[in-house]
Write an enzyme that holds these catalytic residues in place. Sequence first.
Site, PDB file in Angstrom:
ATOM      1  N   ALA A 141      46.037  36.916  42.203  1.00  0.00           N
ATOM      2  CA  ALA A 141      46.691  37.881  43.085  1.00  0.00           C
ATOM      3  C   ALA A 141      45.639  38.895  43.521  1.00  0.00           C
ATOM      4  O   ALA A 141      45.029  39.566  42.678  1.00  0.00           O
ATOM      5  CB  ALA A 141      47.837  38.577  42.352  1.00  0.00           C
TER       6      ALA A 141
ATOM      7  N   VAL B 164      43.372  38.813  38.497  1.00  0.00           N
ATOM      8  CA  VAL B 164      43.151  39.762  39.588  1.00  0.00           C
ATOM      9  C   VAL B 164      42.000  39.268  40.471  1.00  0.00           C
ATOM     10  O   VAL B 164      40.892  39.028  40.005  1.00  0.00           O
ATOM     11  CB  VAL B 164      42.838  41.166  39.054  1.00  0.00           C
ATOM     12  CG1 VAL B 164      42.572  42.133  40.217  1.00  0.00           C
ATOM     13  CG2 VAL B 164      44.000  41.666  38.203  1.00  0.00           C
ATOM     14  N   LYS B 165      42.293  39.129  41.749  1.00  0.00           N
ATOM     15  CA  LYS B 165      41.319  38.606  42.707  1.00  0.00           C
ATOM     16  C   LYS B 165      40.630  39.774  43.408  1.00  0.00           C
ATOM     17  O   LYS B 165      41.286  40.645  43.984  1.00  0.00           O
ATOM     18  CB  LYS B 165      42.045  37.710  43.713  1.00  0.00           C
ATOM     19  CG  LYS B 165      41.163  36.757  44.483  1.00  0.00           C
ATOM     20  CD  LYS B 165      42.055  35.794  45.275  1.00  0.00           C
ATOM     21  CE  LYS B 165      41.251  34.796  46.075  1.00  0.00           C
ATOM     22  NZ  LYS B 165      42.144  33.915  46.870  1.00  0.00           N
ATOM     23  N   LEU B 166      39.288  39.766  43.371  1.00  0.00           N
ATOM     24  CA  LEU B 166      38.487  40.869  43.890  1.00  0.00           C
ATOM     25  C   LEU B 166      37.437  40.360  44.872  1.00  0.00           C
ATOM     26  O   LEU B 166      36.879  39.276  44.675  1.00  0.00           O
ATOM     27  CB  LEU B 166      37.767  41.583  42.737  1.00  0.00           C
ATOM     28  CG  LEU B 166      38.643  42.140  41.613  1.00  0.00           C
ATOM     29  CD1 LEU B 166      37.795  42.368  40.378  1.00  0.00           C
ATOM     30  CD2 LEU B 166      39.318  43.424  42.054  1.00  0.00           C
TER      31      LEU B 166
END
Length: 241
Positions: A56, A82-84
């Site tokens: 996400a 967590v997508k960064l």
Amino acid sequence: MEFFIDTAIVDEIKEINAWGVLSGVTTNPSLIVASGRDFREVVQEIAEMVGGAISAEVTSLDAEGMIREGQEVAQWSEHVVVKLPLTPAGLQACKALTSQGIKTNVTLCFSVPQALLAARAGATYISPFAGRVDDIGWDGIDLIRQIKEAYVLGGIETKVLAASIRHPMHVVQSALAGADVATIPYKVFTQMIKHPLTQAGLDGFMKDWAKRAGASSETPSSEAGTNPQAGGVDAQGGSKK
């Protein structure tokens, strides 16, 4: 190599997940917008359905905002990753979130130096975009191969997640290049399952079975009855016993 599906459309995920091949899902803001649904609602529904890693993506551009968003989305499900973005702020957020035990997927990777930086920041996954690299005349699969080689030589545990997959051969090439994961669009999954010889073979088996069961070769298998040697019911519904 594990398979993720790259979509936020729940019906697509449900269909491919039923095949028993999915280990996770990747989403991004564009995919969420395309789904027309609430971000949190979609992520939680996907996480409950698939049970694997669900990426996400944050939408903030500064490190503080990314960290704050990352902490929030990580609470939605134990499966959230967590997508960064691969920017200085993204690396800073990756380091901070990793130190808190939150898994991360650093995305928009287009070079080996970028991949090495993400690994040092503690990324759980690195996402090199094979298709987009191909689009500018470079070799996207070779990029995946080089990143994996650098990671192996350096003893780096960050997983290489092949992204921007455009066709089934990208999947094959990613596997041969050593990718740990490929995130694949729904359309490509449906292309991967198909082969003309598979369908031709199945059609032949069904025609042979129809003949064996006492029906013509044109009779649908659902109407051809059971195996006569098994003592079932013939094609006209009469007992064979």
